[in-house]
Design a protein around this motif. Sequence first.
Motif, PDB file in Angstrom:
ATOM      1  N   LYS A  93      40.806  28.565  37.004  1.00 56.46           N
ATOM      2  CA  LYS A  93      39.637  29.318  36.541  1.00 56.46           C
ATOM      3  C   LYS A  93      39.628  30.753  37.037  1.00 56.46           C
ATOM      4  N   LYS A  94      40.033  30.920  38.302  1.00 55.26           N
ATOM      5  CA  LYS A  94      39.752  32.216  38.925  1.00 55.26           C
ATOM      6  C   LYS A  94      40.986  33.053  39.222  1.00 55.26           C
ATOM      7  N   TYR A  95      42.172  32.545  38.832  1.00 51.02           N
ATOM      8  CA  TYR A  95      43.382  33.251  39.264  1.00 51.02           C
ATOM      9  C   TYR A  95      43.532  34.610  38.607  1.00 51.02           C
ATOM     10  N   LYS A  96      42.917  34.789  37.447  1.00 54.04           N
ATOM     11  CA  LYS A  96      43.210  35.975  36.631  1.00 54.04           C
ATOM     12  C   LYS A  96      42.888  37.287  37.339  1.00 54.04           C
ATOM     13  N   LYS A  97      41.762  37.339  38.061  1.00 54.22           N
ATOM     14  CA  LYS A  97      41.378  38.613  38.663  1.00 54.22           C
ATOM     15  C   LYS A  97      42.285  39.000  39.826  1.00 54.22           C
TER      16      LYS A  97
ATOM     17  N   SER B 103      48.877  35.199  50.510  1.00 52.84           N
ATOM     18  CA  SER B 103      47.743  35.967  49.990  1.00 52.84           C
ATOM     19  C   SER B 103      46.998  35.127  48.969  1.00 52.84           C
ATOM     20  N   ALA B 104      47.766  34.501  48.076  1.00 52.71           N
ATOM     21  CA  ALA B 104      47.153  33.663  47.036  1.00 52.71           C
ATOM     22  C   ALA B 104      46.403  32.497  47.676  1.00 52.71           C
TER      23      ALA B 104
ATOM     24  N   ALA C 148      39.030  31.460  49.634  1.00 53.79           N
ATOM     25  CA  ALA C 148      37.788  32.221  49.446  1.00 53.79           C
ATOM     26  C   ALA C 148      37.046  31.781  48.200  1.00 53.79           C
ATOM     27  N   ASN C 149      37.765  31.137  47.279  1.00 57.30           N
ATOM     28  CA  ASN C 149      37.152  30.761  46.008  1.00 57.30           C
ATOM     29  C   ASN C 149      36.934  29.267  45.856  1.00 57.30           C
ATOM     30  N   GLU C 150      37.252  28.522  46.929  1.00 57.05           N
ATOM     31  CA  GLU C 150      37.132  27.077  46.835  1.00 57.05           C
ATOM     32  C   GLU C 150      35.670  26.683  46.609  1.00 57.05           C
ATOM     33  N   GLU C 151      35.497  25.740  45.705  1.00 56.14           N
ATOM     34  CA  GLU C 151      34.138  25.251  45.458  1.00 56.14           C
ATOM     35  C   GLU C 151      33.882  24.072  46.388  1.00 56.14           C
TER      36      GLU C 151
END
Lengths: 166, 371
Positions: free
Chosen positions: B208-212, B358-359, B365-368
């Motif tokens: 979901k969030k990798y694009k940015k 880094s990824a 940081a984006n884990e739900e």
Amino acid sequence: MEKLINDFSFGLFFWQAVIFIGLVLLLKKYAWKPILKAVSDREEGIKSALESAEAARKEMQNLQADNERIINEARAERDTMLKEARQMKDAMIAEAKSEAQAEADKIVAQANASIENEKKAALAELKNQVAELSVEIAEKVVRNELSSKDKQMQLVETMLGDVTIN
Amino acid sequence: MHRNLRTEIKPGMQKLSVARFLLTFALIFTSLSLFAKDAEKGNNGGAVDTKEEIKAYIDHHLLDSYDFTLWSDGEAGTHVGFPLPVILWDDGLKVFSSSKFHHGETVAEVDGNYYKLYHGKIYKTDAEGTITMDQEGHHPTNDKPLDFSITKNVITMLLAGLLLFLMFRGLAKSYKKNGAIPKGFGRFLEPLVIFVRDEIAIPNIGEKKYKKYMSFLLTVFFFVWLLNLLGMTPLGVNVTGNIAVTFGLALLTFLITNFTANKNYWGHIFWMPGVPTFMKIVLAPIELLGVFIKPFSLMIRLYANMTAGHVVLMSIIGMVVLFKSWIGSPLSFGLAFALAILELLVAALQAYIFTMLSALYFGMANEEAHH
């Protein structure tokens, strides 16, 4: 650690940050976005092509199934038609046979009847001819017989004697 | 699929690019020779052939420098290379060519101020170039002007940036021309881009969030890799083995991680869910420390790996000179050759690890919350 801090150059850090951030922004606009878009577009394209191929395959299968069904139906229809035709043929043959039989019987009966008639007629004619012949013969015989008196008398007697027997 | 990606180079094209390369090389070489005539005699005469000289040479190589020296002739005292601009902020902007330092041998005079190079750093001095030491005698007490010079590392980074831009701009353009299929060198680059997306970004950050994060991850991967590889060339640059550069990269990872972090991430740092209250209090400072340690380890890992690689490789090459025997020197050469191949692998590996970690941090940081 002290060496590391001593080696640290703020100027280099500054330029590194400027160059790197600039590079990220430039590449983002001119490279990464178009590249990733092209790659994902192509992947989407491949995916949809595969899907449509699969759909086409399914449709093909459906068509084939349909074809098979239609062929089977046609075959069944043909079979029933053949069967009916055969039955009709048999019926017709049977009918024809019976008709022919009847006709033949009729003809035979007529033939028999006419034969009978012919026979009767022939018999009648024959009787007539025989009668005539007999009469003629009788005449001749009588004429011959009756040439003398004795013989006439004898005949009359004989005849009279027959009449009584009858 | 990979079989189709072989680069097909037409023989004609190959000839052309070889010719172009030779021409460029010849141009560079003639301009270098011109500069070499200006160079003055150095202090240390003769070839670099003692342990101390080799050590000094390696130490010198590891550091950044104000001119781009390709090689030096100790005997003639000439340096082949080209000077770079020095930019100082010392009560006003001072810009001058690094040739004024004459490789650290003379004092540079600019607008009535005197500057001298001492151990790879610029100090403000008097006209004679006196460097006064502190009590321990290790550090000069002279003023250091704010230094924004375009050093060898800056030039190398600019070159790497330009190369990356040309390479990937070419790839991006080739899609339009060639019907969504890359051509030539792009066939080598595209699988790498897809590798970063499919093997680094998506598994660590999520679909979901990798694009940015892709722009940063792709840039950092290819930037570090290319700089690592440039470090393997005889240009003698050591960009990724410089703490300021790895600090800059790690700082960006740190900033991006923390500025894009969600509530769940901060919750796990300051108020760890699912543990007793006492443990929450104990864990908070440890977790907070971890926020800084993670990018710090990135910085040190890249710096240490590249520096160590350069030191070991150069030491072994130095041994070729030291041995001066028919057995030792070829053996050292063979060892250096094997190590150089290993370093090529390390160059790619370190770029991969930096990007990968880094990824991973971005992913954290984006884990739900999943309870």
